[in-house]
Scaffold this motif. Structure first.
Motif, PDB file in Angstrom:
ATOM      1  N   ASP A 102       0.835  -1.213   0.000  1.00 60.17           N
ATOM      2  CA  ASP A 102       0.000   0.000   0.000  1.00 60.17           C
ATOM      3  C   ASP A 102       0.863   1.253   0.000  1.00 60.17           C
ATOM      4  N   CYS A 104       3.907   1.482  -1.114  1.00 57.69           N
ATOM      5  CA  CYS A 104       4.558   1.585  -2.425  1.00 57.69           C
ATOM      6  C   CYS A 104       3.602   2.180  -3.468  1.00 57.69           C
ATOM      7  N   ALA A 105       2.341   1.764  -3.425  1.00 57.01           N
ATOM      8  CA  ALA A 105       1.363   2.317  -4.362  1.00 57.01           C
ATOM      9  C   ALA A 105       1.208   3.815  -4.154  1.00 57.01           C
ATOM     10  N   ARG A 109       2.242   6.892  -6.912  1.00 61.19           N
ATOM     11  CA  ARG A 109       1.409   8.036  -7.300  1.00 61.19           C
ATOM     12  C   ARG A 109       2.129   9.349  -7.038  1.00 61.19           C
ATOM     13  N   ALA A 117      -2.103  -2.032 -11.444  1.00 60.84           N
ATOM     14  CA  ALA A 117      -2.789  -2.241 -10.179  1.00 60.84           C
ATOM     15  C   ALA A 117      -2.087  -3.318  -9.363  1.00 60.84           C
ATOM     16  N   VAL A 118      -2.285  -3.247  -8.057  1.00 60.44           N
ATOM     17  CA  VAL A 118      -1.721  -4.247  -7.162  1.00 60.44           C
ATOM     18  C   VAL A 118      -2.379  -5.589  -7.416  1.00 60.44           C
ATOM     19  N   ILE A 139       3.403  -5.420  -7.700  1.00 63.45           N
ATOM     20  CA  ILE A 139       3.144  -4.226  -8.510  1.00 63.45           C
ATOM     21  C   ILE A 139       4.086  -4.284  -9.703  1.00 63.45           C
TER      22      ILE A 139
END
Length: 554
Positions: A102, A104-105, A109, A117-118, A139
């Motif tokens: 999460d 890393c996502a 951004r 998407a994960v 990812i």
């Protein structure tokens, strides 16, 4: 924050920090989002060539995982020509791996890194038994590289290469095997990052940290405790995320409540001090195996009324010892280099000196030691000066206990041989004011010398007792506040400290260049205003070699 937070609340806070990322970036700017200790870690890792393997001792709740997520995105998001590679994250729980993905996502951004998407998938290890498949989060980046969050099973690293991040390593199963599997990545230009809170001195994580300090393994090392994180702005960032005003009084109160929350575990959980183990620091059989030398016993004990005696009676008590010292010094090999350590004592404790020869194969061999009980300062200085003068042209350095009255001996020797206060200072005398940091960094190399047969010392039952007295205290090898021996003859690990100082001096980068002007008249007095003790005192220092001296270093 008005009270200590639970693990569940901390996880919630981390989720809130992710959600508040846009607001934080807007207030501090993207370059300043990472706190200094997080930015230092990322900067160090950013050069795989200079930092192929990094071990980090850390406090809980300082957000280092969050900083590592930023690095993971930067590395996996690059093209191969820019140093991009796959990144694998491993921890002991599925919840932590999900949190890392999460984070890393969120960083992807923030950095505007193109990512898919994960995904959650099963990574087949190629075994016949389907139960040995590894559940992963993944990812994929436009660069062609992936960021994988794996379980802690060592087989999860089979056939892979890139960056491996092992988080809270002290708590994973089979850590030694996992590190062994991870280190294979280095053969192909990969990188290994191992970070954790401590879980006891006997844990493989702490054992590796000790090996790094001892110089056995060429890994890089960082240490981030709770107070450093606070100094670098951790609580201020928490206040920013929560929309609260920061005040030093509020931070101090929050810090104290967190420490109280952990209680007796605060040292280990917050301040990077592994919990102590039982038993001595060095096993008795190992010490005895290194006691291969047979040296003269140089012990001097003066009566309580020594200072009230006439000068002639004082000389009759001291001169026999000085003659023994001269005889012990005479056969020393002039082609070897020497290092000296001195632990000061005056009333309750002994003063102990230790002289090590550095052999051509870098083994440290004890060639002289002495112990002084109830000996006044001037006499102690005369004895130490005699030793240092004898090996002056081959002396690489001397380390002195400079706590309390010991500072006066170090200072006076510094006047004659040059005082050293930092790594870059000239001079041969280093005045050591003992600290936890000194013990933490300097005792592991001494233990390694015993374990690697790189030290040889005199066989003496008192010295064996002193070395056996050293214990692991707050995760560091130290002499506890207890004394051994009969009343009036108490010992406090004195020899162990002198040996540690001498070994420290033998390993330092010593550089000394000096010039002494010719004195107007010869020295014709001895240690206490009487006749010269040594032939060298009678003839004067100006006898060859003359004035200038150049010291090298190991």
């Amino acid at each position: 924050m008005s009270a200590p937070i639970t693990e569940k609340e901390w996880a919630r806070l981390r989720r809130e920090s992710v959600d508040a990322m846009a607001s934080v970036v807007g207030q501090v700017g993207l370059p300043n989002v990472l706190l200094p200790y997080q930015a230092q870690t990322v900067s160090l890792l950013d050069s795989v060539r200079d930092c192929s393997a990094l071990f980090v001792e850390k406090s809980r709740r300082v957000g280092l995982t969050w900083g590592l997520a930023a690095y993971a995105v930067l590395r996996a998001g690059r093209e191969r020509a820019a140093g991009g590679m796959d990144v694998m994250y491993i921890s002991y729980s599925r919840e932590m791996t999900r949190e890392f993905i999460d984070a890393c996502a969120m960083w992807a951004r923030a950095f505007n890194v193109a990512a898919m998407a994960v995904e959650e998938c099963l990574f087949d290890q190629g075994d016949d038994d389907g139960d040995k498949s590894i559940q992963t989060f993944r990812i994929r980046f436009a660069s062609g590289f992936e960021l994988l969050a794996l379980s802690s099973a060592p087989r999860g690293l089979r056939g892979k290469q890139g960056v491996v991040i092992i988080d809270e390593a002290a708590f994973v199963d089979s850590l030694a095997e996992l590190i062994k599997a991870a280190m294979a990545f280095l053969m192909w230009g990969g990188q290994v990052v191992v970070c954790s809170t401590h879980d006891g001195v006997d844990n493989p994580f702490n054992q590796t940290i000790q090996e790094i300090h001892a110089g056995r393994v060429p890994y890089r090392h960082l240490r981030i405790d709770f107070d450093q994180a606070l100094r670098d702005g951790l609580y201020q960032r928490i206040c920013l995320v929560k929309g609260e005003d920061w005040a030093p009084e509020a931070e101090a109160g929050w810090r104290q409540k967190i420490i109280a929350f952990y209680g007796e575990g605060a040292d280990e959980e917050l301040f990077c001090v592994p919990s102590a183990s039982s038993g001595s620091w060095l096993p008795g059989p190992l010490i005895e195996a290194r006691m291969t030398e047979t040296l003269p016993e140089l012990r001097l004990e003066l009566p309580g009324d020594y200072l009230h005696l006439p000068a002639q009676d004082q000389a009759r008590l001291v001169d026999p010892f000085m003659a023994q010292l001269q005889e012990a010094l005479r056969p020393l090999d002039p082609d070897l280099q020497y290092a000296f350590g001195f632990d000061f004592g005056r009333v309750a404790d002994l003063s102990t000196g230790c002289l090590l020869a550095i052999e051509r194969r870098l083994k440290r061999r004890e060639v002289l030691w002495f112990e002084l009980r109830n000996v006044p300062g001037d006499e102690q200085k005369a004895i130490v000066r005699a030793v240092l003068e004898h090996v002056r042209t081959r002396l690489v350095g001397a380390a002195f206990d400079a706590t309390g009255m010991g500072w006066t001996v170090a200072e006076d020797m510094g006047r004659q041989f040059g005082l050293r206060e930092s790594e870059d200072d000239p001079g041969l005398i280093w005045a050591i004011k003992f600290s936890e940091e000194w013990y933490r960094l300097q005792m592991p190399p001494l233990k390694d010398a015993f374990e690697s047969d790189l030290i040889a010392i005199d066989a003496d039952v008192e010295h064996l007792s002193d070395l056996r007295l050293v214990k692991m205290i707050r995760g560091m090898a130290r002499v506890p506040e207890i004394r051994t021996g009969e009343k009036g003859k108490r010992r406090h690990g004195d020899y162990a400290i002198a040996l540690a100082l001498a070994h420290f001096a033998s390993r330092m980068r010593w550089v000394e260049y000096g010039y002494r002007a010719v004195a107007a008249q010869s020295r014709d007095i001895g240690h206490n205003g009487g006749p010269p003790m040594f032939e060298e005192e009678a003839r004067g220092w100006w006898s060859p070699p003359l004035g200038t001296g150049l010291r090298g270093f190991l």
